[in-house]
Design a protein around this motif. Structure first.
Motif, PDB file in Angstrom:
ATOM      1  N   PRO A   1       0.821  -1.218   0.000  1.00  0.00           N
ATOM      2  CA  PRO A   1       0.000   0.000   0.000  1.00  0.00           C
ATOM      3  C   PRO A   1       0.853   1.266   0.000  1.00  0.00           C
ATOM      4  N   CYS A   2       1.978   1.246   0.728  1.00  0.00           N
ATOM      5  CA  CYS A   2       2.844   2.434   0.773  1.00  0.00           C
ATOM      6  C   CYS A   2       3.536   2.662  -0.566  1.00  0.00           C
ATOM      7  N   GLU A   3       3.887   1.566  -1.253  1.00  0.00           N
ATOM      8  CA  GLU A   3       4.534   1.718  -2.554  1.00  0.00           C
ATOM      9  C   GLU A   3       3.621   2.401  -3.559  1.00  0.00           C
ATOM     10  N   LYS A   4       2.289   2.240  -3.376  1.00  0.00           N
ATOM     11  CA  LYS A   4       1.343   2.872  -4.291  1.00  0.00           C
ATOM     12  C   LYS A   4       1.357   4.385  -4.173  1.00  0.00           C
ATOM     13  N   ILE A   5       1.849   4.907  -3.047  1.00  0.00           N
ATOM     14  CA  ILE A   5       1.963   6.370  -2.875  1.00  0.00           C
ATOM     15  C   ILE A   5       3.431   6.796  -2.844  1.00  0.00           C
ATOM     16  N   GLN A   6       4.254   6.005  -3.554  1.00  0.00           N
ATOM     17  CA  GLN A   6       5.678   6.306  -3.725  1.00  0.00           C
ATOM     18  C   GLN A   6       6.453   6.384  -2.403  1.00  0.00           C
ATOM     19  N   GLN A   7       6.130   5.498  -1.485  1.00  0.00           N
ATOM     20  CA  GLN A   7       6.878   5.392  -0.239  1.00  0.00           C
ATOM     21  C   GLN A   7       7.382   3.962  -0.084  1.00  0.00           C
ATOM     22  N   GLN A   8       8.600   3.829   0.436  1.00  0.00           N
ATOM     23  CA  GLN A   8       9.171   2.505   0.647  1.00  0.00           C
ATOM     24  C   GLN A   8       9.332   2.242   2.135  1.00  0.00           C
ATOM     25  N   LYS A   9       8.553   1.291   2.641  1.00  0.00           N
ATOM     26  CA  LYS A   9       8.640   0.896   4.037  1.00  0.00           C
ATOM     27  C   LYS A   9       8.754  -0.629   4.098  1.00  0.00           C
ATOM     28  N   THR A  10       9.646  -1.108   4.918  1.00  0.00           N
ATOM     29  CA  THR A  10       9.858  -2.548   5.033  1.00  0.00           C
ATOM     30  C   THR A  10       8.609  -3.242   5.556  1.00  0.00           C
ATOM     31  N   ALA A  11       8.282  -4.381   4.950  1.00  0.00           N
ATOM     32  CA  ALA A  11       7.096  -5.139   5.342  1.00  0.00           C
ATOM     33  C   ALA A  11       7.284  -5.765   6.720  1.00  0.00           C
ATOM     34  N   ASP A  12       6.256  -5.650   7.554  1.00  0.00           N
ATOM     35  CA  ASP A  12       6.266  -6.259   8.888  1.00  0.00           C
ATOM     36  C   ASP A  12       5.177  -7.319   9.027  1.00  0.00           C
ATOM     37  N   GLY A  13       4.426  -7.560   7.945  1.00  0.00           N
ATOM     38  CA  GLY A  13       3.362  -8.545   8.019  1.00  0.00           C
ATOM     39  C   GLY A  13       2.758  -8.768   6.648  1.00  0.00           C
ATOM     40  N   PHE A  14       1.754  -9.659   6.596  1.00  0.00           N
ATOM     41  CA  PHE A  14       1.161 -10.048   5.326  1.00  0.00           C
ATOM     42  C   PHE A  14      -0.315 -10.365   5.545  1.00  0.00           C
ATOM     43  N   CYS A  15      -1.170  -9.883   4.623  1.00  0.00           N
ATOM     44  CA  CYS A  15      -2.594 -10.205   4.655  1.00  0.00           C
ATOM     45  C   CYS A  15      -2.859 -11.281   3.613  1.00  0.00           C
ATOM     46  N   VAL A  16      -3.319 -12.441   4.059  1.00  0.00           N
ATOM     47  CA  VAL A  16      -3.562 -13.560   3.159  1.00  0.00           C
ATOM     48  C   VAL A  16      -4.720 -13.250   2.209  1.00  0.00           C
ATOM     49  N   ASP A  17      -5.775 -12.594   2.716  1.00  0.00           N
ATOM     50  CA  ASP A  17      -6.949 -12.328   1.890  1.00  0.00           C
ATOM     51  C   ASP A  17      -6.673 -11.271   0.827  1.00  0.00           C
ATOM     52  N   CYS A  18      -5.926 -10.239   1.190  1.00  0.00           N
ATOM     53  CA  CYS A  18      -5.585  -9.178   0.230  1.00  0.00           C
ATOM     54  C   CYS A  18      -4.370  -9.539  -0.603  1.00  0.00           C
ATOM     55  N   SER A  19      -3.609 -10.548  -0.156  1.00  0.00           N
ATOM     56  CA  SER A  19      -2.360 -10.937  -0.803  1.00  0.00           C
ATOM     57  C   SER A  19      -1.422  -9.744  -0.905  1.00  0.00           C
ATOM     58  N   GLU A  20      -1.256  -9.028   0.226  1.00  0.00           N
ATOM     59  CA  GLU A  20      -0.424  -7.830   0.241  1.00  0.00           C
ATOM     60  C   GLU A  20       0.499  -7.846   1.460  1.00  0.00           C
ATOM     61  N   TYR A  21       1.738  -7.388   1.221  1.00  0.00           N
ATOM     62  CA  TYR A  21       2.667  -7.177   2.324  1.00  0.00           C
ATOM     63  C   TYR A  21       2.356  -5.828   2.965  1.00  0.00           C
ATOM     64  N   LEU A  22       2.495  -5.737   4.290  1.00  0.00           N
ATOM     65  CA  LEU A  22       2.104  -4.542   5.030  1.00  0.00           C
ATOM     66  C   LEU A  22       3.217  -4.119   5.979  1.00  0.00           C
ATOM     67  N   CYS A  23       3.419  -2.798   6.071  1.00  0.00           N
ATOM     68  CA  CYS A  23       4.344  -2.284   7.075  1.00  0.00           C
ATOM     69  C   CYS A  23       3.645  -2.275   8.436  1.00  0.00           C
ATOM     70  N   GLY A  24       4.346  -1.852   9.477  1.00  0.00           N
ATOM     71  CA  GLY A  24       3.766  -1.849  10.819  1.00  0.00           C
ATOM     72  C   GLY A  24       2.480  -1.063  10.924  1.00  0.00           C
ATOM     73  N   PRO A  25       2.455   0.214  10.514  1.00  0.00           N
ATOM     74  CA  PRO A  25       1.220   1.004  10.613  1.00  0.00           C
ATOM     75  C   PRO A  25       0.080   0.419   9.786  1.00  0.00           C
ATOM     76  N   CYS A  26       0.378  -0.028   8.556  1.00  0.00           N
ATOM     77  CA  CYS A  26      -0.667  -0.597   7.706  1.00  0.00           C
ATOM     78  C   CYS A  26      -1.183  -1.913   8.294  1.00  0.00           C
ATOM     79  N   PHE A  27      -0.288  -2.692   8.895  1.00  0.00           N
ATOM     80  CA  PHE A  27      -0.669  -3.951   9.531  1.00  0.00           C
ATOM     81  C   PHE A  27      -1.622  -3.689  10.707  1.00  0.00           C
ATOM     82  N   SER A  28      -1.289  -2.676  11.516  1.00  0.00           N
ATOM     83  CA  SER A  28      -2.130  -2.321  12.662  1.00  0.00           C
ATOM     84  C   SER A  28      -3.493  -1.826  12.207  1.00  0.00           C
ATOM     85  N   TYR A  29      -3.502  -0.999  11.148  1.00  0.00           N
ATOM     86  CA  TYR A  29      -4.765  -0.477  10.624  1.00  0.00           C
ATOM     87  C   TYR A  29      -5.631  -1.627  10.103  1.00  0.00           C
TER      88      TYR A  29
END
Length: 302
Positions: free
Chosen positions: A21-49
């Motif tokens: 999700p962060c890459e879509k707004i031209q930001q690079q943040k290391t992934a801290d988790g993964f959503c199986v249903d969305c098939s997306e890697y998530l950083c800490g804030p996105c994972f919490s959200y």
């Protein structure tokens, strides 16, 4: 110690996986988790959200210790997740072949009791090989290509119209050099007509180009959505997307036909007046000085 080396190795490998999700707004943040249903890697804030958001409350989340390290090993769940447009708390997962409409189980119960109802996950296997999908894909791609061709044509035609207007002004100025003093007022009128036509053409093509840009964005969004669903193997969502996008494609198609008419060149050329040219050749003087005679006043003169 062996376990520590394994964790360190995993961290090194994960350092190259970024939050999507962060890459879509031209930001690079290391992934801290993964959503199986969305098939997306998530950083800490996105994972919490993701964990807090009601829309994702049933999604399966994996933290950094359980998330897949290789994108090739990620399999997207082919399930219906789009909310029903009528019953917002339900998922669109049924299709009525009789009415050619998709909806939730409430829709089917209320409006399609006597219809031929199917569960979407059961009917979308091999969707990408069906003629409906191929026809939809061809139409979307062809419309996108036609719109790009129209943009190129409009740009070319605008330049041609602009050059013709410039040539018309140039030809007018050449003639004005010969008759400027005597026909100054007529010259200004013709000049104004051409300039107004030039500005009118410019405004017309600018409006046309802006409309094309809007349609290009709409088609780009549709293509991006289609490509994403196609790439992730989300046939259920792809099926629903095809059904829902038909009206949008029809509107874009109609707009493209209208823009095709508006983007055509209206020929412009300055045509010198033959009467003026003949006058210039034959008139030797503006008047003559009369010497002698009696001075009379016009009756209307006060």
């Amino acid at each position: 110690m062996e376990g520590s080396r394994s964790i360190i190795g995993a961290s090194d490998e994960l350092s190259d996986i970024f939050c999507e999700p962060c890459e879509k707004i031209q930001q690079q943040k290391t992934a801290d988790g993964f959503c199986v249903d969305c098939s997306e890697y998530l950083c800490g804030p996105c994972f919490s959200y993701h964990k807090r958001c009601k829309s994702f409350e049933n999604h399966v989340l994996q933290d950094k210790s359980k998330m897949p390290w290789d994108r090739k090993n990620v399999k997207t769940k082919d399930i219906c997740i789009e909310k029903c447009h009528v019953h917002m708390d339900k998922v669109t997962e049924y299709f009525c072949a009789s009415c050619d409409k998709a909806g939730c189980h409430v829709c089917m119960t209320i409006d399609h009791r006597k219809c031929n109802i199917s569960h979407i996950p059961d009917i979308v296997k091999g969707l990408k090989t069906t003629e409906e999908f191929r026809s939809f894909e061809r139409r979307l791609d062809n419309l996108h290509d036609n719109l790009q061709h129209l943009q190129d044509t409009v740009d070319k035609n605008f330049k041609a119209t602009y050059d013709m207007n410039e040539t018309a002004l140039s030809d007018l100025e050449k003639q004005s050099d010969k008759i400027k003093v005597f026909f100054n007022q007529l010259y200004e009128k013709v000049e104004m007509d051409i300039v107004n036509k030039k500005n009118e053409d410019k405004r017309s093509f600018e409006v046309c180009s802006k409309d094309i840009i809007v349609l290009q964005k709409d088609l780009h969004d549709l293509k991006f959505r289609r490509d994403t669903l196609k790439k992730n193997g989300q046939n259920c969502e792809l099926f629903i997307f095809i059904k829902n996008a038909r009206l949008a494609l029809k509107k874009v198609s109609n707009d493209v036909m209208l823009l095709s008419k508006n983007g055509k060149v209206s020929k412009v050329k300055y045509k010198p007046s033959e009467d003026v040219e003949n006058m210039r050749k034959h008139i030797k003087e503006l008047g003559s000085l009369v010497v002698g005679g009696s001075e009379t006043k016009d009756q209307n003169e006060t």
